[in-house]
Design a protein around this motif. Structure first.
Motif, PDB file in Angstrom:
ATOM      1  N   SER A  59       0.839  -1.196   0.000  1.00 11.71           N
ATOM      2  CA  SER A  59       0.000   0.000   0.000  1.00 11.71           C
ATOM      3  C   SER A  59       0.875   1.248   0.000  1.00 11.71           C
ATOM      4  CB  SER A  59      -0.957  -0.003   1.201  1.00 11.71           C
ATOM      5  OG  SER A  59      -0.229   0.044   2.411  1.00 11.71           O
ATOM      6  N   ARG A  60       0.278   2.351  -0.396  1.00  4.94           N
ATOM      7  CA  ARG A  60       1.020   3.616  -0.502  1.00  4.94           C
ATOM      8  C   ARG A  60       0.679   4.517   0.676  1.00  4.94           C
ATOM      9  NH1 ARG A  60       4.693   4.422  -3.792  1.00  4.94           N
ATOM     10  NH2 ARG A  60       4.011   6.471  -4.370  1.00  4.94           N
ATOM     11  N   GLU A  82      -1.925  10.297   4.279  1.00  2.00           N
ATOM     12  CA  GLU A  82      -2.915   9.651   3.419  1.00  2.00           C
ATOM     13  C   GLU A  82      -2.406   8.243   3.146  1.00  2.00           C
ATOM     14  OE1 GLU A  82      -3.713  11.845  -0.176  1.00  2.00           O
ATOM     15  OE2 GLU A  82      -3.409  13.739   0.880  1.00  2.00           O
ATOM     16  N   SER A  83      -3.311   7.265   3.231  1.00  2.00           N
ATOM     17  CA  SER A  83      -2.928   5.885   2.978  1.00  2.00           C
ATOM     18  C   SER A  83      -4.024   5.182   2.199  1.00  2.00           C
ATOM     19  CB  SER A  83      -2.677   5.150   4.298  1.00  2.00           C
ATOM     20  OG  SER A  83      -2.418   3.793   4.057  1.00  2.00           O
ATOM     21  N   ASP A  84      -3.606   4.357   1.230  1.00  2.00           N
ATOM     22  CA  ASP A  84      -4.592   3.553   0.511  1.00  2.00           C
ATOM     23  C   ASP A  84      -4.660   2.132   1.071  1.00  2.00           C
ATOM     24  OD1 ASP A  84      -2.314   2.329  -0.484  1.00  2.00           O
ATOM     25  OD2 ASP A  84      -2.670   2.907  -2.567  1.00  2.00           O
ATOM     26  N   SER A  86      -6.029  -0.842   3.262  1.00  2.00           N
ATOM     27  CA  SER A  86      -7.421  -1.109   3.620  1.00  2.00           C
ATOM     28  C   SER A  86      -7.609  -1.020   5.131  1.00  2.00           C
ATOM     29  CB  SER A  86      -7.843  -2.485   3.116  1.00  2.00           C
ATOM     30  OG  SER A  86      -7.060  -3.479   3.727  1.00  2.00           O
ATOM     31  N   GLY A 115      -9.026   7.046   4.959  1.00  2.00           N
ATOM     32  CA  GLY A 115      -7.661   7.040   4.441  1.00  2.00           C
ATOM     33  C   GLY A 115      -6.887   8.332   4.660  1.00  2.00           C
ATOM     34  N   HIS A 116      -7.488   9.338   5.300  1.00  2.00           N
ATOM     35  CA  HIS A 116      -6.835  10.631   5.547  1.00  2.00           C
ATOM     36  C   HIS A 116      -6.812  10.910   7.048  1.00  2.00           C
ATOM     37  CE1 HIS A 116      -6.982  12.214   1.307  1.00  2.00           C
ATOM     38  NE2 HIS A 116      -7.751  11.132   1.232  1.00  2.00           N
TER      39      HIS A 116
END
Length: 158
Positions: A59-60, A82-84, A86, A115-116
């Motif tokens: 994940s980023r 911010e993360s994508d 899950s 995600g933020h």
């Protein structure tokens, strides 16, 4: 009698010092236990804008320090992540001095939308005019904690 009292006092002081040193070492090890730390994907300058990293699960993660530039010690900042990944449950950022023990500066971030995450922070007192720091960004997901680190410099405040 006096010699025995001195010896007992020295033994007690030594045990207290060893106990404190052991506790400190365990705290330092536990703070990084189980996390596969990742560096930023490319060389990056948090003074110029956000940095990105790929976490261990692929994940980023994007990390930014908002506020007055250059980053100054003891000046209010806003951290943004911010993360994508899950199901991100929690995010926290730890600041640590590089090359000099400056104590632990831990900042839990709040979810602003899926995600933020964002939250207030500040760099601790700098003992030098320009001092290197590391931001360790920790993300908790269903699989556990993951992390990325980002280096930056802060200048002495006021």
């Amino acid at each position: 009698m006096v010699t025995s009292l001195r010896l007992n006092t020295l033994i007690l002081v030594t045990l207290l010092i060893l106990g404190g040193a052991s506790w400190y070492a365990m705290q330092r090890l536990a703070s990084r236990d189980g996390i596969a730390w990742q560096a930023s994907d490319t060389p990056c300058d948090l003074q110029q804008g956000p940095c990105q990293a790929t976490l261990a699960d692929g994940s980023r993660l994007r990390f930014a320090i908002d506020g007055e530039k250059p980053i100054r010690a003891l000046t209010p900042l806003t951290l943004r992540v911010e993360s994508d990944a899950s199901e991100v449950r929690r995010v926290r950022v730890d600041f640590e001095g590089l090359g000099m023990e400056m104590g632990l500066h831990r900042f839990p971030l709040e979810r602003t939308e899926p995600g933020h995450f964002a939250g207030p922070a500040q760099v601790g007192v700098c003992t030098e005019e320009v001092m290197p720091w590391r931001a360790r960004v920790r993300v908790e997901t269903e699989e556990g904690w993951q992390g990325a680190w980002f280096d930056f410099e802060a200048i002495r405040g006021l």
